[in-house]
Scaffold this active site. Structure first.
Site, PDB file in Angstrom:
ATOM      1  N   TRP A 130      50.524  58.500   9.988  1.00  0.00           N
ATOM      2  CA  TRP A 130      51.426  58.423  11.144  1.00  0.00           C
ATOM      3  C   TRP A 130      52.344  57.213  10.951  1.00  0.00           C
ATOM      4  CZ3 TRP A 130      50.184  55.616  16.219  1.00  0.00           C
ATOM      5  CH2 TRP A 130      51.182  55.868  17.166  1.00  0.00           C
ATOM      6  N   ASP A 211      40.939  56.525  13.516  1.00  0.00           N
ATOM      7  CA  ASP A 211      41.894  56.751  14.594  1.00  0.00           C
ATOM      8  C   ASP A 211      41.654  58.163  15.137  1.00  0.00           C
ATOM      9  OD1 ASP A 211      44.021  56.920  16.303  1.00  0.00           O
ATOM     10  OD2 ASP A 211      45.586  56.743  14.775  1.00  0.00           O
ATOM     11  N   ALA A 213      43.119  60.481  17.953  1.00  0.00           N
ATOM     12  CA  ALA A 213      44.134  60.652  19.003  1.00  0.00           C
ATOM     13  C   ALA A 213      44.171  62.072  19.554  1.00  0.00           C
ATOM     14  CB  ALA A 213      45.509  60.275  18.445  1.00  0.00           C
ATOM     15  N   LYS A 246      46.924  62.660  24.554  1.00  0.00           N
ATOM     16  CA  LYS A 246      47.136  64.096  24.329  1.00  0.00           C
ATOM     17  C   LYS A 246      46.080  64.940  25.039  1.00  0.00           C
ATOM     18  CE  LYS A 246      49.626  61.963  21.447  1.00  0.00           C
ATOM     19  NZ  LYS A 246      50.554  61.716  20.468  1.00  0.00           N
TER      20      LYS A 246
HETATM   21  C1  LMR Z   1      53.765  61.446  17.405  1.00  0.00           C
HETATM   22  O1  LMR Z   1      53.269  61.242  16.300  1.00  0.00           O
HETATM   23  O2  LMR Z   1      54.820  62.075  17.556  1.00  0.00           O
HETATM   24  C2  LMR Z   1      53.065  60.936  18.631  1.00  0.00           C
HETATM   25  O3  LMR Z   1      51.902  60.284  18.279  1.00  0.00           O
HETATM   26  C3  LMR Z   1      53.945  60.134  19.528  1.00  0.00           C
HETATM   27  C4  LMR Z   1      54.382  58.814  18.961  1.00  0.00           C
HETATM   28  O4  LMR Z   1      54.307  57.828  19.688  1.00  0.00           O
HETATM   29  O5  LMR Z   1      54.826  58.732  17.805  1.00  0.00           O
END
Ligand code: LMR
Length: 398
Positions: A130, A211, A213, A246
């Protein structure tokens, strides 16, 4: 003071959110930011959340501070949700929990704790990971390195190269793992692979930092926590950052938790005291509203049942969309195999098109995704699946 500052581009995901909002096209499709959407394209307040929130507003008698570790009832319920109520490590009192402003707050707090315990520690993140992991972890002063993770040719985890890279790490290296619904690839470790990761991190004395999420949006609330629960039962130390954005749809309320497992109760108390101090220096005390909503849902059986049904409905919709989208892609782009989208989990997959093709989808078809072609599956709708697949087929011809 500020005259020397440069103007910088918006964060890739947030910049895309703003660009989508500014697009006046009636048929625009948002496959960008990771926010769950229903078939009308909305992100509604969950029924369980609405009911808990109404009760909270009716009953709350004060807005005075709760405390630096956050809402104790929320922390206790999150431990049970994440690890399972009968988890041996929980029963042994080796898990300490601090409520945080979202999963991001948990990641940052965990990173600060690692830096404090082991200055100069390196965090190894999956390639890719991410995008916001990078500023969150390096902002705490940690150095980041990447281990091989995603095999674009198969759409799955390249597990052999991943293990080979982790095998070479020195003791005390930190390894960031995604519990489930890997962001951005949707490629998850199987249960057998988690067992192999466990054996490796134990033998090499690495510190996993997990992590989570998207608990509940992959295979279910229990299976999505398999890796966390396995490692928590077997390892002396573990760090877990968890988000309620989420699965409770509480994005803007910023609800998350950091769980830290230590070898001894003495270390657990020391860790908690340090986390409280670190949090005090960043946000002082976490916001309570969303955490109290979560606590009420998890403590009240009818509300909890409703919430579990709502998470199940989100998960099944995503799985169904994955299936339907692959069918449409097959019909429109028969020359290319998109079957990996159906095998992947959670909200994200890489479509696997080039950045110029992503830009063409945006400028010519009003379909928004990040430049690396990450798509939020939940942003698709029954009524636009075919149009999106047809647009993909068009840009692939270039
Ligand atoms: C994403 O990856 O789009 C979400 O986790 C929102 C974000 O804050 O990036």
């Amino acid at each position: 003071m500020f005259e020397g500052l440069e103007l910088i581009a918006a964060d890739a995901i947030l910049g895309l959110m703003a660009a989508f909002r500014a697009d006046a096209d009636k048929h625009k499709v948002d496959l960008g930011i990771g926010v769950y959407r229903n078939d009308h394209g909305d992100t509604p307040v969950l029924g369980a959340v609405r009911r808990a929130e109404e009760a909270l507003i009716g009953e709350q008698t004060t807005k005075s501070y709760v405390g630096p570790a956050g809402n104790p009832g929320f922390n206790a319920e999150m431990e049970k949700l994440v690890f399972g109520p009968a988890h041996p490590t929980l029963q042994a009192g080796r898990i300490k929990t601090v409520q945080t402003p979202g999963g991001c707050g948990a990641l940052r707090l965990g990173a600060d704790l690692v830096r404090l315990s082991s200055p100069g520690a390196v965090v190894h993140v999956s390639d890719p990971t991410w995008a916001n992991h990078v500023p969150l972890l390096s902002g705490a002063g940690l150095k980041l390195e990447r281990y091989p993770y995603f095999d674009a040719a198969t759409g799955a985890v390249q597990f052999g190269p991943m293990l080979a890279a982790l095998e070479k790490l020195p003791p005390r290296a930190v390894v960031l793992l995604h519990a489930s619904c890997h962001n951005p690839t949707g490629a998850d470790l199987s249960q057998d692979e988690w067992r192999e990761v466990l054996a490796l991190v134990r033998r090499r004395r690495l510190l996993p930092f997990i992590d989570m999420a998207y608990q509940g949006l992959g295979d279910g609330l229990e299976p999505d926590a398999f890796g966390i629960r396995l490692l928590a039962a077997e390892l002396p130390e573990l760090v877990c950052a968890v988000s309620c954005s989420k699965n409770f749809g509480l994005y803007r309320e910023r609800v998350g938790a950091l769980h830290v497992i230590t070898e001894t109760p003495k270390a657990a108390d020391a860790v908690l005291s340090q986390l409280v101090k670190l949090g005090r220096g960043m946000w002082s005390m976490p916001p309570d509203h969303g955490a109290e909503i979560v606590r009420r849902i998890l403590c009240d059986q009818p509300l909890r049942t409703l919430w579990e049904e709502e998470v199940g409905a989100m998960r099944r919709r995503i799985q169904h969309l994955r299936h339907e989208f692959v069918g449409q892609l097959k019909a429109h782009c028969p020359q290319r195999d998109f079957g990996f989208i159906e095998r992947q989990k959670g909200m994200f997959s890489f479509l696997g098109v080039t950045t110029p093709q992503v830009h063409a989808l945006r400028s010519e078809h009003h379909i928004y995704m990040t430049d690396d072609s990450r798509i939020n599956i939940a942003g698709l709708r029954r009524e636009n699946l075919e149009a999106v697949a047809a647009a993909v087929a068009q840009v692939l011809k270039r």
